[in-house]
Design a protein around this motif. Structure first.
Motif, PDB file in Angstrom:
ATOM      1  N   PRO A 118       0.825  -1.226   0.000  1.00 16.22           N
ATOM      2  CA  PRO A 118       0.000   0.000   0.000  1.00 16.22           C
ATOM      3  C   PRO A 118       0.855   1.269   0.000  1.00 16.22           C
ATOM      4  CG  PRO A 118       0.230  -0.783   2.233  1.00 16.22           C
ATOM      5  CD  PRO A 118       1.121  -1.641   1.387  1.00 16.22           C
ATOM      6  N   TRP A 119       0.183   2.429   0.116  1.00 18.67           N
ATOM      7  CA  TRP A 119       0.887   3.698  -0.003  1.00 18.67           C
ATOM      8  C   TRP A 119       1.230   4.360   1.329  1.00 18.67           C
ATOM      9  CZ3 TRP A 119      -2.116   6.948   2.711  1.00 18.67           C
ATOM     10  CH2 TRP A 119      -3.493   6.728   2.736  1.00 18.67           C
ATOM     11  N   ASN A 120       0.665   3.886   2.444  1.00 13.19           N
ATOM     12  CA  ASN A 120       0.765   4.709   3.665  1.00 13.19           C
ATOM     13  C   ASN A 120       2.148   4.674   4.328  1.00 13.19           C
ATOM     14  OD1 ASN A 120       0.149   2.057   4.407  1.00 13.19           O
ATOM     15  ND2 ASN A 120      -0.852   2.694   6.286  1.00 13.19           N
ATOM     16  N   LEU A 125       6.393  -1.008   4.134  1.00 13.12           N
ATOM     17  CA  LEU A 125       5.418  -2.087   3.920  1.00 13.12           C
ATOM     18  C   LEU A 125       5.637  -2.829   2.598  1.00 13.12           C
ATOM     19  CD1 LEU A 125       2.190  -0.437   5.374  1.00 13.12           C
ATOM     20  CD2 LEU A 125       3.561  -2.264   6.396  1.00 13.12           C
ATOM     21  N   LYS A 143       4.890  -5.382  -6.254  1.00 14.15           N
ATOM     22  CA  LYS A 143       4.154  -4.273  -6.865  1.00 14.15           C
ATOM     23  C   LYS A 143       3.814  -3.247  -5.784  1.00 14.15           C
ATOM     24  CE  LYS A 143       0.109  -2.952  -7.569  1.00 14.15           C
ATOM     25  NZ  LYS A 143       0.298  -1.497  -7.367  1.00 14.15           N
ATOM     26  N   SER A 145       2.553   0.563  -4.317  1.00 13.77           N
ATOM     27  CA  SER A 145       1.334   1.321  -4.616  1.00 13.77           C
ATOM     28  C   SER A 145       1.595   2.441  -5.621  1.00 13.77           C
ATOM     29  CB  SER A 145       0.764   1.915  -3.334  1.00 13.77           C
ATOM     30  OG  SER A 145      -0.278   2.802  -3.664  1.00 13.77           O
ATOM     31  N   ASP A 174      -0.889   0.239 -11.374  1.00 13.27           N
ATOM     32  CA  ASP A 174      -2.092   0.405 -10.556  1.00 13.27           C
ATOM     33  C   ASP A 174      -2.841  -0.920 -10.374  1.00 13.27           C
ATOM     34  OD1 ASP A 174      -3.066  -0.059 -13.036  1.00 13.27           O
ATOM     35  OD2 ASP A 174      -3.900   1.944 -13.353  1.00 13.27           O
ATOM     36  N   ALA A 175      -4.128  -0.792 -10.046  1.00 14.27           N
ATOM     37  CA  ALA A 175      -4.948  -1.981  -9.795  1.00 14.27           C
ATOM     38  C   ALA A 175      -4.988  -2.906 -11.017  1.00 14.27           C
ATOM     39  CB  ALA A 175      -6.364  -1.543  -9.418  1.00 14.27           C
ATOM     40  N   THR A 179      -4.171  -6.737 -11.041  1.00 16.56           N
ATOM     41  CA  THR A 179      -5.160  -7.727 -11.487  1.00 16.56           C
ATOM     42  C   THR A 179      -4.515  -8.717 -12.461  1.00 16.56           C
ATOM     43  OG1 THR A 179      -6.848  -6.029 -11.267  1.00 16.56           O
ATOM     44  CG2 THR A 179      -7.460  -7.965 -12.536  1.00 16.56           C
ATOM     45  N   LEU A 182      -2.260 -11.065 -10.634  1.00 16.47           N
ATOM     46  CA  LEU A 182      -2.989 -12.045  -9.813  1.00 16.47           C
ATOM     47  C   LEU A 182      -3.589 -13.184 -10.634  1.00 16.47           C
ATOM     48  CD1 LEU A 182      -4.753  -9.668  -7.265  1.00 16.47           C
ATOM     49  CD2 LEU A 182      -3.130 -11.484  -6.703  1.00 16.47           C
ATOM     50  N   VAL A 197     -10.038  -4.945  -1.118  1.00 15.37           N
ATOM     51  CA  VAL A 197      -9.119  -5.505  -2.130  1.00 15.37           C
ATOM     52  C   VAL A 197      -8.557  -6.848  -1.631  1.00 15.37           C
ATOM     53  CG1 VAL A 197      -7.031  -5.118  -3.495  1.00 15.37           C
ATOM     54  CG2 VAL A 197      -8.577  -3.220  -3.074  1.00 15.37           C
ATOM     55  N   GLY A 217      -6.969  -3.871   7.217  1.00  8.48           N
ATOM     56  CA  GLY A 217      -7.189  -2.779   8.179  1.00  8.48           C
ATOM     57  C   GLY A 217      -8.390  -3.023   9.068  1.00  8.48           C
ATOM     58  N   GLY A 218      -9.055  -1.961   9.447  1.00  4.65           N
ATOM     59  CA  GLY A 218     -10.237  -2.087  10.304  1.00  4.65           C
ATOM     60  C   GLY A 218     -10.333  -0.936  11.279  1.00  4.65           C
ATOM     61  N   GLU A 339     -13.452   2.227   8.359  1.00  5.78           N
ATOM     62  CA  GLU A 339     -12.131   2.601   8.897  1.00  5.78           C
ATOM     63  C   GLU A 339     -11.865   4.067   8.533  1.00  5.78           C
ATOM     64  OE1 GLU A 339      -8.981   0.506   6.903  1.00  5.78           O
ATOM     65  OE2 GLU A 339      -7.473   1.149   8.342  1.00  5.78           O
ATOM     66  N   PHE A 341      -8.906   6.047   8.877  1.00  6.94           N
ATOM     67  CA  PHE A 341      -7.632   6.136   8.156  1.00  6.94           C
ATOM     68  C   PHE A 341      -7.244   7.586   7.854  1.00  6.94           C
ATOM     69  CE2 PHE A 341      -4.622   4.274   4.900  1.00  6.94           C
ATOM     70  CZ  PHE A 341      -3.992   3.464   5.808  1.00  6.94           C
ATOM     71  N   LEU A 367      -7.655  -4.719  13.644  1.00  9.77           N
ATOM     72  CA  LEU A 367      -6.225  -5.044  13.548  1.00  9.77           C
ATOM     73  C   LEU A 367      -5.515  -4.760  14.875  1.00  9.77           C
ATOM     74  CD1 LEU A 367      -3.947  -5.923  11.645  1.00  9.77           C
ATOM     75  CD2 LEU A 367      -3.690  -3.547  10.937  1.00  9.77           C
TER      76      LEU A 367
HETATM   77  P1  NAD Z   1      -5.659  -0.695  -1.383  1.00 13.44           P
HETATM   78  O1  NAD Z   1      -6.262  -1.998  -1.004  1.00 13.44           O
HETATM   79  O2  NAD Z   1      -6.477   0.262  -2.144  1.00 13.44           O
HETATM   80  O3  NAD Z   1      -4.330  -0.921  -2.265  1.00 13.44           O
HETATM   81  C1  NAD Z   1      -3.278  -1.761  -1.859  1.00 13.44           C
HETATM   82  C2  NAD Z   1      -2.587  -2.329  -3.071  1.00 13.44           C
HETATM   83  O4  NAD Z   1      -3.521  -3.095  -3.814  1.00 13.44           O
HETATM   84  C3  NAD Z   1      -2.018  -1.282  -4.036  1.00 13.44           C
HETATM   85  O5  NAD Z   1      -0.755  -1.737  -4.489  1.00 13.44           O
HETATM   86  C4  NAD Z   1      -3.035  -1.264  -5.169  1.00 13.44           C
HETATM   87  O6  NAD Z   1      -2.475  -0.949  -6.432  1.00 13.44           O
HETATM   88  C5  NAD Z   1      -3.538  -2.695  -5.175  1.00 13.44           C
HETATM   89  N1  NAD Z   1      -4.909  -2.810  -5.681  1.00 13.44           N
HETATM   90  C6  NAD Z   1      -5.904  -1.873  -5.659  1.00 13.44           C
HETATM   91  N2  NAD Z   1      -7.026  -2.348  -6.211  1.00 13.44           N
HETATM   92  C7  NAD Z   1      -6.753  -3.619  -6.581  1.00 13.44           C
HETATM   93  C8  NAD Z   1      -7.502  -4.660  -7.211  1.00 13.44           C
HETATM   94  N3  NAD Z   1      -8.765  -4.471  -7.577  1.00 13.44           N
HETATM   95  N4  NAD Z   1      -6.902  -5.844  -7.436  1.00 13.44           N
HETATM   96  C9  NAD Z   1      -5.628  -6.055  -7.059  1.00 13.44           C
HETATM   97  N5  NAD Z   1      -4.861  -5.118  -6.463  1.00 13.44           N
HETATM   98  C10 NAD Z   1      -5.399  -3.926  -6.233  1.00 13.44           C
HETATM   99  O7  NAD Z   1      -5.123  -0.084  -0.019  1.00 13.44           O
HETATM  100  P2  NAD Z   1      -4.393   1.306   0.213  1.00 13.44           P
HETATM  101  O8  NAD Z   1      -5.381   2.395  -0.008  1.00 13.44           O
HETATM  102  O9  NAD Z   1      -3.108   1.347  -0.519  1.00 13.44           O
HETATM  103  O10 NAD Z   1      -4.059   1.188   1.780  1.00 13.44           O
HETATM  104  C11 NAD Z   1      -4.974   1.495   2.771  1.00 13.44           C
HETATM  105  C12 NAD Z   1      -5.526   0.247   3.436  1.00 13.44           C
HETATM  106  O11 NAD Z   1      -4.500  -0.648   3.756  1.00 13.44           O
HETATM  107  C13 NAD Z   1      -6.212   0.564   4.747  1.00 13.44           C
HETATM  108  O12 NAD Z   1      -7.380  -0.206   4.857  1.00 13.44           O
HETATM  109  C14 NAD Z   1      -5.201   0.105   5.801  1.00 13.44           C
HETATM  110  O13 NAD Z   1      -5.752  -0.243   7.048  1.00 13.44           O
HETATM  111  C15 NAD Z   1      -4.577  -1.061   5.112  1.00 13.44           C
HETATM  112  N6  NAD Z   1      -3.241  -1.311   5.608  1.00 13.44           N
HETATM  113  C16 NAD Z   1      -3.002  -2.431   6.331  1.00 13.44           C
HETATM  114  C17 NAD Z   1      -1.733  -2.651   6.845  1.00 13.44           C
HETATM  115  C18 NAD Z   1      -1.399  -3.864   7.659  1.00 13.44           C
HETATM  116  O14 NAD Z   1      -0.221  -4.070   7.909  1.00 13.44           O
HETATM  117  N7  NAD Z   1      -2.350  -4.668   8.058  1.00 13.44           N
HETATM  118  C19 NAD Z   1      -0.733  -1.723   6.604  1.00 13.44           C
HETATM  119  C20 NAD Z   1      -1.023  -0.597   5.859  1.00 13.44           C
HETATM  120  C21 NAD Z   1      -2.278  -0.390   5.354  1.00 13.44           C
END
Ligand code: NAD
Length: 463
Positions: A118-120, A125, A143, A145, A174-175, A179, A182, A197, A217-218, A339, A341, A367
């Motif tokens: 993800p991006w955060n 991560l 891959k 973010s 991107d997504a 996809t 996957l 996702v 998340g959550g 959530e 966030f 979480l």
């Molecule tokens: P996201 O699910 O939108 O994206 C995460 C990744 O999935 C990105 O690389 C994105 O390109 C890819 N993605 C997006 N859509 C997709 C699809 N349809 N099919 C396959 N891949 C796809 O999440 P985000 O906005 O980057 O991050 C925020 C979320 O992540 C929050 O819910 C947060 O709680 C969670 N998070 C969890 C942890 C953890 O360690 N548990 C850590 C950081 C963030």
């Protein structure tokens, strides 16, 4: 060797398959050599990483170091130190039923892995899971973010400076790109991101029965009873909530506080916000920004019809969203159903302990779970009653920093766990093997079987 030419995903995937089949990654020495290379390259590029994190999220140098690069370097250092011990067959007690035998668990890499991040915390991560995959002897395609493109670019440069593409490679996108990736058959997938996702990833993985780790998340609650010391509680809560502008998966999502201390706590929370970021946080170099307009707008709309008792200032040109406190939100509103966030802290007041349960019941398992109290019994009861990824009494976020603890969610907050030894295990199949000798068999083992079973039953049950 630098990996400069553009290679199609198809070729990359096939190259990684052949590379894994060559068995080069089975050597502990090879893995350690690569991890050392990665550590050195991260050190070399430290300033560039900080700059990228600033450009993507306005992260301060302090946050970039403490919550991104140092955590990755620590993880690599532990893997380098422990790999010779972890990556060897572990002898376990044999069963007398098989006497004589020697029994072992051999950790073996799964093979070709896919990591989606993800991006955060876009550096940490992406890299921490990758370190686990490499340490366990897998190949990996990572891959990152698309919403943290500066960090994604640096990650790609670092990886291609250290690894041959057939071992580890980065695919930006991107997504749609995710996809496509996957659709392929992987031996292991690790996904960090949103629960929605996560479900898509789990479905795609199920198609090939691929073992999958989902770090999701959550809504992580924070419960504060009337015995909690106000100042230190407020300090630790504000720090955890507004780190990275609230865009932290384990940030306290909302607070439930005993009515006796609610007013004093609220005043102290505001005091601590202003002590940390000043009266105008937009000017603070320690206060981050929202990642993108969509997330910014979603947060803004979640404040509709809420009682904002502090903050609420926004600037869409700058994606600035000030620290905000909301009092007693409607539990059915979006703010309390999804959530957050982001930098909005809802405060719910309770007077009797069973009111805590009314808020918590029927919610998905979070979480993280935080409780601030001086009453050990209260803390233990809550830890026992509720299921959550990881919990902390009297602080927030710190569970992430101890790599002797597994990090992961449960239910809607995820499945599987990593960090340190748990990462190595997560990316390894624990293969049990038994080495028998030829000289002895238990009597009655082969047909024609003995007709009286009672003696045999007694024997088998006690061996
Ligand atoms: P996201 O699910 O939108 O994206 C995460 C990744 O999935 C990105 O690389 C994105 O390109 C890819 N993605 C997006 N859509 C997709 C699809 N349809 N099919 C396959 N891949 C796809 O999440 P985000 O906005 O980057 O991050 C925020 C979320 O992540 C929050 O819910 C947060 O709680 C969670 N998070 C969890 C942890 C953890 O360690 N548990 C850590 C950081 C963030």
């Amino acid at each position: 060797m630098q990996n400069k030419k553009v290679i199609s995903t198809e070729k990359l995937y096939d190259a990684q398959k052949s590379f894994f089949a060559s068995q080069k990654t089975l050597s502990t020495a090879f893995r350690i050599q690569k991890l050392r290379g990665l550590k050195n390259e991260i050190n070399k590029r430290e300033k560039d990483i900080y700059k990228a994190l600033y450009l993507d999220l306005r992260k301060s140098g302090f946050e970039a170091m403490t919550s991104e690069t140092v955590l990755v370097e620590k993880e690599i250092a532990q893997m380098i130190k422990m790999l010779p011990l972890w990556n060897r067959p572990q002898r376990v007690k044999s069963s007398l039923i098989n006497f004589p035998s020697r029994d072992y668990i051999i950790p073996e890499p799964y093979g070709n892995t896919l990591i989606i991040s993800p991006w955060n915390y876009p550096f940490q991560l992406a890299l921490t899971p990758l370190v686990g995959a490499i340490a366990a002897g897998n190949t990996a395609i990572l891959k990152p973010s698309e919403f943290a493109p500066h960090t994604g670019k640096i990650i790609k440069e670092i990886i291609s400076a250290v690894f041959d593409h057939e071992h580890v490679a980065v695919i930006e996108g991107d997504a749609k790109v995710a996809t496509e990736l996957l659709k392929r058959k992987w031996d292991n997938i690790m996904f960090t991101g949103s629960t929605s996702v996560g479900k898509i990833v789990a479905k795609a993985a199920a198609e090939h029965l691929t073992p999958t780790t989902l770090e999701l998340g959550g809504k992580s609650p924070c419960i504060i009873d009337d015995s909690a010391p106000i100042v230190i509680t407020a300090k630790r809560l504000i720090w955890g909530k507004f780190l990275n502008c609230g865009q932290t998966c384990i940030a306290p999502d909302y607070v439930m506080v005993h009515e006796k201390i609610k007013d004093r706590l609220t005043r102290e929370l505001i005091f601590q916000i202003e002590k940390s970021f000043g009266k105008n946080p937009q000017e603070s170099s320690d206060y981050g920004r929202m990642i993108h307009k969509k997330h910014f707008e979603k947060l803004k709309s979640s404040l509709k019809d809420q009682k904002v008792i502090y903050g609420g200032a926004t600037d869409d040109k700058d994606l600035f969203f000030g620290p905000t406190i909301v009092e007693n939100p409607d539990l059915n509103s979006n703010l309390m159903q999804e959530e957050i966030f982001g930098p909005i802290l809802p405060i719910i007041t309770y007077s009797k302990e069973n009111e805590i349960h009314k808020v918590m019941e029927n919610r998905e398992r979070p979480l993280a779970f935080y409780v601030f109290s001086k009453r050990k019994k209260f803390i233990n009861q809550l830890f026992q009653r509720y299921s959550f990824g990881g919990g902390v009494a009297n602080d927030s976020i710190i569970q992430f920093a101890n790599d002797n603890l597994p990090f992961g969610g449960v239910g809607h907050s995820g499945m599987g766990a990593y960090h340190g030894k748990y990462s190595f295990k997560n990316f390894s199949h624990e293969k049990p093997v038994i080495k028998r000798s030829f000289w002895f068999d238990l009597p009655g083992r082969y047909a024609p079987y003995p007709k009286s079973l009672s003696l045999l039953k007694l024997l088998l049950k006690n061996l």
